[in-house]
Design an enzyme around this catalytic site. Structure first.
Site, PDB file in Angstrom:
ATOM      1  N   ASP A  54      -9.231  22.595  18.163  1.00 16.17           N
ATOM      2  CA  ASP A  54      -9.063  22.881  19.598  1.00 16.17           C
ATOM      3  C   ASP A  54     -10.038  22.087  20.315  1.00 16.17           C
ATOM      4  O   ASP A  54     -10.978  21.561  19.924  1.00 16.17           O
ATOM      5  CB  ASP A  54      -9.074  24.302  19.978  1.00 16.17           C
ATOM      6  CG  ASP A  54      -8.477  24.499  21.102  1.00 16.17           C
ATOM      7  OD1 ASP A  54      -7.392  24.133  21.434  1.00 16.17           O
ATOM      8  OD2 ASP A  54      -9.117  25.419  21.673  1.00 16.17           O
ATOM      9  N   GLU A  55      -9.571  21.658  21.676  1.00 12.70           N
ATOM     10  CA  GLU A  55     -10.426  20.942  22.721  1.00 12.70           C
ATOM     11  C   GLU A  55     -10.636  19.609  22.020  1.00 12.70           C
ATOM     12  O   GLU A  55     -11.696  18.994  22.015  1.00 12.70           O
ATOM     13  CB  GLU A  55     -11.572  21.483  22.845  1.00 12.70           C
ATOM     14  CG  GLU A  55     -11.721  23.083  23.628  1.00 12.70           C
ATOM     15  CD  GLU A  55     -10.958  23.246  24.761  1.00 12.70           C
ATOM     16  OE1 GLU A  55     -10.745  22.272  25.387  1.00 12.70           O
ATOM     17  OE2 GLU A  55     -10.903  24.373  25.375  1.00 12.70           O
ATOM     18  N   ALA A  56      -9.601  18.955  21.335  1.00 19.89           N
ATOM     19  CA  ALA A  56      -9.607  17.717  20.642  1.00 19.89           C
ATOM     20  C   ALA A  56      -9.822  16.570  21.723  1.00 19.89           C
ATOM     21  O   ALA A  56     -10.344  15.593  21.098  1.00 19.89           O
ATOM     22  CB  ALA A  56      -8.367  17.150  19.990  1.00 19.89           C
ATOM     23  N   GLN A  57      -9.942  16.828  22.825  1.00 21.11           N
ATOM     24  CA  GLN A  57      -9.960  15.806  23.682  1.00 21.11           C
ATOM     25  C   GLN A  57     -11.560  15.286  23.707  1.00 21.11           C
ATOM     26  O   GLN A  57     -11.934  14.357  24.379  1.00 21.11           O
ATOM     27  CB  GLN A  57      -9.509  16.165  25.182  1.00 21.11           C
ATOM     28  CG  GLN A  57     -10.282  17.067  25.831  1.00 21.11           C
ATOM     29  CD  GLN A  57      -9.708  18.464  25.803  1.00 21.11           C
ATOM     30  OE1 GLN A  57      -9.057  18.751  24.705  1.00 21.11           O
ATOM     31  NE2 GLN A  57     -10.302  19.394  26.465  1.00 21.11           N
TER      32      GLN A  57
END
Length: 197
Positions: free
Chosen positions: A69-72
């Site tokens: 998650d929050e791969a950005q």
């Protein structure tokens, strides 16, 4: 969506590894705006995600899938490592994040993810601009005013007005018109009066 995937798979007896970075709930947490929270492995700068998974599995740990998650916020090399988890370890990797920053520029991690992903899906989570139109952009705000300069990554929340916050906007982002500035414009004496026909 990441929490839903985790729930669905763990309910079927599968074990997952969850990675996250800079979640609003703090280090080592995966959370939703609805208040659901679960533990996760906090990804640090320079962390080798493929090496972490190999070490985990080599020590007898179990992982049937990986959620990121929050791969950005991941570095492009870390996205490459997640691709290697798929290719070399045969695990499904589900990565979630936004594609662009508050300036409408691709995050490096998101760019690399789009380049390598077997499948990219735009999630149909209905986000609405203050005007009611479909929101397509993430605006960074300080005190309700949109800003377009500063560090690419600053963790904030959508529910804050005094500090750094984020607001989803439709094409209003081009005019830097947030909910706060729209209300101010409506109260301004400079607004043209509406005359009855």
């Amino acid at each position: 969506m990441a929490l839903q995937i985790e729930h669905n798979r763990s309910a079927r007896g599968l074990a997952g590894m969850i990675f996250t970075r800079d979640d609003r709930e703090g280090e080592g947490k995966l959370s939703s705006r609805l208040g659901l929270v679960t533990d996760a492995v906090e990804v640090e700068d320079g962390m080798d995600l493929y090496g972490y998974m190999v070490d985990h599995l080599s020590r007898g740990g179990r992982a049937d899938y990986v959620i990121a998650d929050e791969a950005q916020f991941l570095a492009p090399v870390q996205i490459d490592q997640l691709a290697r988890v798929v290719d070399d370890l045969g695990l499904d990797v589900y990565a979630f994040g936004i594609t662009t920053d508050f300036r409408s520029k691709l995050f490096p991690g998101s760019q690399r993810l789009v380049e390598l992903a077997d499948r990219v899906e735009v999630l149909q989570v209905e986000a609405l601009c203050w005007c009611g139109a479909r929101a397509t952009h993430n605006a960074r705000t300080i005190g309700g005013e949109m800003v377009v300069e500063g560090a690419q990554v600053v963790v904030g929340d959508v529910n804050q007005s005094d500090a750094v916050g984020y607001e989803v906007l439709c094409r209003h982002h081009r005019r830097r018109m947030t909910a706060a500035s729209a209300r101010a414009a409506a109260l301004s004496p400079d607004v043209l009066p509406v005359q009855p026909a």
